[in-house]
Design an enzyme around this catalytic site. Structure first.
Site, PDB file in Angstrom:
ATOM      1  N   PRO A 292       0.810  -1.210   0.000  1.00 34.61           N
ATOM      2  CA  PRO A 292       0.000   0.000   0.000  1.00 34.61           C
ATOM      3  C   PRO A 292       0.850   1.268   0.000  1.00 34.61           C
ATOM      4  O   PRO A 292       1.957   1.285   0.523  1.00 34.61           O
ATOM      5  CB  PRO A 292      -0.802  -0.120   1.304  1.00 34.61           C
ATOM      6  CG  PRO A 292      -0.848  -1.567   1.597  1.00 34.61           C
ATOM      7  CD  PRO A 292       0.416  -2.148   1.040  1.00 34.61           C
ATOM      8  N   ARG A 293       0.282   2.307  -0.571  1.00 40.19           N
ATOM      9  CA  ARG A 293       1.086   3.512  -0.809  1.00 40.19           C
ATOM     10  C   ARG A 293       1.567   4.165   0.476  1.00 40.19           C
ATOM     11  O   ARG A 293       2.591   4.827   0.481  1.00 40.19           O
ATOM     12  CB  ARG A 293       0.291   4.494  -1.677  1.00 40.19           C
ATOM     13  CG  ARG A 293       0.211   4.028  -3.126  1.00 40.19           C
ATOM     14  CD  ARG A 293      -0.407   5.107  -3.993  1.00 40.19           C
ATOM     15  NE  ARG A 293      -0.200   4.829  -5.403  1.00 40.19           N
ATOM     16  CZ  ARG A 293      -1.077   4.199  -6.184  1.00 40.19           C
ATOM     17  NH1 ARG A 293      -2.222   3.782  -5.674  1.00 40.19           N
ATOM     18  NH2 ARG A 293      -0.828   4.004  -7.462  1.00 40.19           N
ATOM     19  N   TYR A 294       0.840   4.005   1.591  1.00 40.05           N
ATOM     20  CA  TYR A 294       1.326   4.640   2.827  1.00 40.05           C
ATOM     21  C   TYR A 294       2.594   3.932   3.318  1.00 40.05           C
ATOM     22  O   TYR A 294       3.497   4.567   3.856  1.00 40.05           O
ATOM     23  CB  TYR A 294       0.249   4.720   3.915  1.00 40.05           C
ATOM     24  CG  TYR A 294      -0.295   3.408   4.435  1.00 40.05           C
ATOM     25  CD1 TYR A 294       0.234   2.803   5.561  1.00 40.05           C
ATOM     26  CD2 TYR A 294      -1.368   2.786   3.807  1.00 40.05           C
ATOM     27  CE1 TYR A 294      -0.279   1.609   6.043  1.00 40.05           C
ATOM     28  CE2 TYR A 294      -1.896   1.599   4.280  1.00 40.05           C
ATOM     29  CZ  TYR A 294      -1.346   1.008   5.391  1.00 40.05           C
ATOM     30  OH  TYR A 294      -1.853  -0.170   5.873  1.00 40.05           O
ATOM     31  N   ALA A 297       5.359   5.185   1.223  1.00 39.05           N
ATOM     32  CA  ALA A 297       5.777   6.543   1.606  1.00 39.05           C
ATOM     33  C   ALA A 297       6.613   6.510   2.879  1.00 39.05           C
ATOM     34  O   ALA A 297       7.540   7.307   3.055  1.00 39.05           O
ATOM     35  CB  ALA A 297       4.535   7.420   1.819  1.00 39.05           C
TER      36      ALA A 297
END
Ligand SMILES: Cc1cc2nc3c(=O)[nH]c(=O)nc-3n(C[C@H](O)[C@H](O)[C@H](O)COP(=O)(O)OP(=O)(O)OC[C@H]3O[C@@H](n4cnc5c(N)ncnc54)[C@H](O)[C@@H]3O)c2cc1C
Length: 585
Positions: A292-294, A297
């Site tokens: 997932p993108r979080y 990041a």
């Protein structure tokens, strides 16, 4: 030639417009909303209010290389919801996501009929795919194509008119008010139904490039989307959701260029300074490089903090053909990145691309921040509908989802206006807003001195960066830091009474900083309320490092009382509709 600044309120010219539907923001979602309204009923007056110029405004201004969300043949709505839910750490409005998925492909296929080149698989009519939900396009002209269609459908567009507030009859929205950045006029739009489509909020936090030179707006997200649509709703007492789920993205270092979809698409692993494949080795259970993108990041931040930075996406295994294709992708979306590589003489087959985090944004098309809406995209204020990056609850909308949501908002608005008439506007309300809007300009003549918007913006961006989890703090924050941020944001809000504007453009900047401060205040309330860490990277509380499902497996919402200014924060339950594991698609 822009008009001169008014020296007093009396000399300001006014223009009044009556319309059935007012769309605020002629970006992606706004244009699709306007066209859909006209398709449903060509006799309706549909008017768009746009602070820039419709031909090249908003996120699509420079073009795109991909549509991140398209349901390909053989895939289902259920699968789409499962994927989006896992990407968002298990917390989305499933009712809204399902209704969006039902129409998700329609605007894309329409765009193709209008002339948008969408890449096809070799020897096939199927769209070329990159990753699970992405299709690749040659999108440099996509906004121009869309703008042309808006005009063809007979919608009326007011370019370079900045919306500053809704017009209200009690809680009911009956239009909006704004000013012309070029002509200096006051614009009053009276409408039966209003659709807000002003995009998300950029520039609240200091970007990592900001180095004292004029780089306040070297952002990844569209720098002209400053959260005005949120701010207008907050001031009018609309319910907002999930501001604390900020969008922080892995980006090309020193350039803020996109990297996620491109690197996932070309399967280039994320590595640290030691050459370790970080995601593959430590986050395999969450999808490795497609985590997932979080997580994506957060990981470069962790590596830096633990002494293993800098980080890269490793392009050294790419074939020359893939490198060429990747550059073409960048030329469609961020052409200057290709120049940046050329200027450095960087050969991607030998030297990987360095990555870092972006500054945080509030963007409902990526995360779930924005207006709390129902499936018809009605907000909690009667007469007001929201779509695209400004609407909350549905993360991972991106281009296709924002466009599709524009269509849904138009359907909701057209249905609504059949039951209402035009409401008269209280002239006092117009006079009050006129005085508020032009105050920084008039002050320039009455006081001769004051704070210029750039100075206030710099202060706000540093405050948010240092005390509310900006990129220079590796996105980390605790209660004491947030309390400090809140106290000082309130001081800045109070000091907006000293803002001065020396021309109409600076008047726009004055309202941009006023609106950003409005959003920042609510954002801090949300960040304080969620006493857990649900999305490390997007929302990391060092004083509450774990997830607390017992208290916070729900939406955090807020509402500002328009008379007292008090911000109430509360929760709304999460409802699971699509069964299955929420964290693994
Ligand atoms: C650099 C970048 C790359 C991206 N890449 C991709 C990609 O490859 N694939 C993908 O699917 N998605 C991508 N996205 C996301 C996608 O483009 C957006 O989520 C989507 O287009 C947003 O649509 P929107 O209509 O909500 O906002 P926008 O299209 O930004 O429209 C908002 C409009 O409101 C106007 N406005 C703002 N404030 C006011 C005001 N006060 N008064 C009047 N008008 C106002 C703005 O000028 C703008 O025209 C990218 C986004 C960015 C920024």
């Amino acid at each position: 030639m822009p008009a001169k600044l008014p020296t007093n309120l009396e000399e300001i010219k006014e223009e009044r417009i009556e319309t059935d539907i007012l769309v605020i923001g002629a970006g992606n979602a706004g244009c699709f909303a306007a066209i859909e309204a006209k398709k449903l009923n060509p006799d309706l007056e549909v008017t768009l209010m746009e602070k820039a110029h419709i031909d090249r405004s908003g996120c699509l201004a420079a073009g795109m290389d991909a549509i991140n969300t398209y349901i390909k043949k053989g895939r289902t709505i259920e699968e789409f919801v499962r994927w989006s839910r896992a990407q968002a750490g298990g917390l989305i409005r499933e009712d809204l996501t399902i209704s969006l998925a039902e129409v998700l492909n329609q605007p894309i296929e329409e765009w193709e009929r209008w002339g948008l080149p969408i890449n096809k698989e070799e020897d096939s009519d199927e769209y070329h795919t990159r990753g699970k939900w992405d299709i690749t396009i040659r999108g440099s002209e996509m906004k121009v194509i869309l703008a042309e269609k808006v005009r063809e459908f007979g919608c009326k567009v007011y370019n370079r008119v900045v919306a500053t507030n809704f017009l209200l009859d009690g809680e009911k929205v009956i239009g909006a008010i704004g000013f012309g950045v070029r002509d200096g006029k006051l614009y009053v739009f009276k409408a039966k139904a209003t659709i807000v489509a002003t995009g998300g909020a950029a520039g609240i936090y200091k970007p990592y490039q900001a180095d004292g030179v004029d780089s306040h707006h070297m952002l990844w997200y569209c720098p002209f989307n400053v959260g005005s649509g949120y701010a207008m709703g907050i001031r009018a007492g609309a319910e907002m959701t999930t501001f604390e789920m900020r969008w922080c993205a892995t980006r090309t270092k020193d350039f803020n260029g996109p990297i996620d979809t491109i690197s996932v698409g070309y399967k280039t692993p994320m590595i640290n300074a030691k050459g370790e494949k970080i995601l593959e080795e430590r986050y395999a259970e969450l999808g490795g490089d497609a985590a997932p993108r979080y997580i994506r990041a957060n990981v470069p931040m962790m590596e830096w903090m633990e002494g293993r930075g800098p980080c890269y996406v490793d392009t050294r295994g790419m074939t020359p053909e893939q490198i060429k294709d990747m550059k073409i992708d960048y030329l469609n979306e961020r052409p200057s990145f290709v120049l940046f590589l050329a200027a450095r003489g960087q050969d991607l087959s030998k030297e990987p691309i360095e990555i870092y985090g972006s500054d945080p944004y509030i963007v409902g098309g990526h995360t779930a921040s924005g207006y709390w809406i129902d499936v018809k995209r009605a907000t909690t204020l009667p007469g007001l509908f929201a779509c695209g990056d400004v609407a909350g609850g549905v993360p991972n909308k991106f281009v296709g989802g924002c466009a599709a949501e524009g269509m849904l908002a138009a359907r909701g608005a057209v249905e609504y206006l059949s039951s209402v008439g035009m409401t008269e506007i209280d002239p006092e309300q117009i006079a009050r807003e006129k005085a508020r809007v032009f105050a920084p300009a008039i002050r320039q003549f009455t006081e001769g001195d004051g704070i210029i918007p750039r100075e206030m913006e710099e202060r706000m961006q540093r405050l948010m960066d240092e005390y509310a989890g900006g990129v220079h703090q590796f996105y980390r924050m605790n209660r004491e830091q947030l309390e400090y941020a809140l106290k000082h944001i309130r001081i800045l809000k109070d000091q907006t009474k000293y803002l001065v504007a020396r021309d109409l453009h600076e008047l726009m900047e004055a309202h941009e900083v006023i609106d950003r401060l409005e959003v920042a205040e609510v954002l801090i309330h949300h960040l304080m309320f969620r006493e857990e860490t649900r999305w490390p990277g997007w929302q990391t509380r060092t004083d509450f490092p774990e997830k607390n499902d017992e208290k916070f497996d729900c939406f955090v919402n807020s509402k500002k009382d328009p008379t007292t200014g008090e911000i109430k924060v509360f929760t709304r339950p999460y409802e699971q509709i699509i069964p299955g594991d929420r964290y693994h698609p």
